[in-house]
Design an enzyme around this catalytic site. Structure first.
Site, short mmCIF file in Angstrom:
data_model
loop_
_atom_site.label_atom_id
_atom_site.label_comp_id
_atom_site.label_asym_id
_atom_site.label_seq_id
_atom_site.Cartn_x
_atom_site.Cartn_y
_atom_site.Cartn_z
N GLU A 1 26.20 -0.30 -16.45
CA GLU A 1 27.23 -1.28 -16.84
C GLU A 1 28.15 -0.69 -17.88
OE1 GLU A 1 28.90 -4.59 -19.36
OE2 GLU A 1 27.61 -2.94 -19.95
N ASP B 1 21.04 0.00 -18.42
CA ASP B 1 21.47 1.09 -19.30
C ASP B 1 21.84 0.59 -20.68
OD1 ASP B 1 23.69 -0.24 -18.10
OD2 ASP B 1 25.00 1.38 -18.73
ZN LIG Z 1 25.77 -5.24 -22.14
#
Ligand SMILES: [Zn+2]
Length: 417
Positions: free
Chosen positions: A180, A87
């Site tokens: 993340e 992401d």
């Molecule tokens: Zn990162």
């Protein structure tokens, strides 16, 4: 495939994390992350990787089997692993339109129409890249080098190893994880036991040479102040204003120990959110410290402060909830467990890169994985200005990140004889 083309192809897939879907417990929080994971699964299979597994969560894992036989007398080769996240941060959600410029010094025009420039005065480290090709955006999106540069570096390293079977290596595992950028959700959902690696590295930090093997011990404090409401015409001696209690509590925190006054390894209390009315007020704080003892002391300080306030205002006026969020990765890299640091150092040296160890003032996937028993320091991607339209990636730094991965794999195999 060339590493530059590889990176650019990943930036064309929009993988912006969605905070709304994330908050609703959906993983991956955006479809683009699954699209990228599907592309990577195909590429891993085409490269001849084994056990390519793509889960519904978009967590993707694969294995490069060892190409050396080990005898019974030789030491077993530990299984090394590499992680990157799919992401990109929700700070910007526009599609990325990346292009390459050959940097000759001065400002870089990102977008003439919109008058957007990457200015040398604002980003003075640009001078380190004079003469280099730099990948930039058109100033309307993130570049997404955080963390697609890492994905490209890892994929390219696998390609190098497949193309050069004379390079001896043990078993290598790779993992690409979602989300993340919102609470390290992918790493939290990651099954370290079934993955079966002995140690690993995330590639998820900044300029060439940087290396992270320590970060915060991190916790949260939620303090609830309960007042006593009353009509102002008869409030004297009755009204207890929870907003003012919160105000008094905050005023008793060590003033200089806040994010805006600290750097390096200095810890802090961050008054992050305050909401309420005179009857009830909730204060949310982040507590951060690099040292285990320092972290415990900070949590104890808040508990004691709350206890004192309870004596002052009455037991029912204040309650505190303290919780640990993540632990310093250094805690899992002490003593005999420090070999992932030694291997990385050697790899940087062999590539002519000066290692700059940076205490990371934030969390990262590796901290979560380390806590789960898979020690994971963090290697640079080469990119700068994460989470910004000014994010850029010098091509030579990207190549260097990939070379470091290859060298780490080689060094890991060397110790087995
Ligand atoms: Zn990162």
């Amino acid at each position: 495939m060339d590493i530059i083309e590889r990176f650019l192809s990943y930036t064309r897939i929009n993988t912006t994390t969605s905070r709304e879907k994330g908050a609703a417990g959906i993983m991956p929080s955006s479809d683009g992350q699954m699209v990228l994971a599907q592309l990577l699964a195909k590429e891993l299979t085409a490269l001849g990787m084994e056990d390519v597994v793509l889960r519904d969560t978009a967590i993707l894992t694969a294995t490069l089997p060892a190409n050396i036989e080990t005898s019974e007398e030789s030491k077993p080769i530990p299984t090394v692993s590499f992680f990157a996240h799919l992401d990109t941060s929700a700070e910007q959600s526009n599609d990325t339109k990346a292009h390459i410029v050959n940097y000759q010094g001065g400002d870089i025009c990102l977008n003439a129409g919109e008058n957007i420039f990457l200015k040398e005065t604002e980003f003075p480290e640009l001078v380190d890249y004079i003469g280099d090709d730099i990948i930039v955006t058109d100033g309307t999106s993130l570049l997404g080098a955080d963390d697609k540069a890492a994905i490209a570096a890892i994929m390219n390293a696998l390609q190098v190893l497949k193309a050069n079977p004379d390079i001896p290596h043990g078993t290598v595992k790779v993992a690409f994880v979602p989300d993340e950028e919102q609470g390290l959700r992918g790493a939290k959902a990651f099954n370290v036991e079934s993955f079966g690696a002995d140690f690993g590295y995330t590639l998820d930090c900044c300029g060439i040479g940087e290396f992270v093997h320590e970060n915060w011990n991190a916790g949260d404090a939620i303090i609830t102040f309960t007042g006593q409401s009353a009509h102002p015409m008869s409030a004297k001696g009755k009204l207890k204003n929870s907003l003012l209690m919160a105000h008094q509590f905050i005023s008793m925190l060590p003033g200089g120990e806040a994010p805006q006054y600290t750097e390096g390894r200095e810890g802090y209390y961050w008054v992050k959110e305050l909401s309420g009315n005179s009857a009830k007020t909730i204060l949310k704080m982040d507590v951060r410290d690099f040292y285990k003892d320092g972290y415990r002391d900070r949590m104890t300080f808040l508990q004691n402060l709350s206890d004192s306030c309870a004596k002052l205002w009455g037991e029912s006026s204040i309650s505190i909830n303290l919780s640990d969020r993540y632990e310093n990765v250094a805690n899992s890299l002490e003593g005999d467990a420090s070999f992932p640091i030694t291997i990385a150092k050697e790899s940087y040296e062999r590539n002519g890169i000066t290692m700059k160890a940076v205490p990371m003032r934030g969390g990262y996937d590796g901290a979560v994985l380390s806590q789960k028993g898979l020690p994971c320091p963090n290697i640079f991607t080469g990119a700068h200005n994460f989470h910004s339209i000014y994010e850029y990636l010098p091509v030579n730094s990207l190549k260097a990140a990939s070379n470091v991965v290859v060298e780490v794999i080689k060094i890991t195999a060397e110790g087995h004889k």
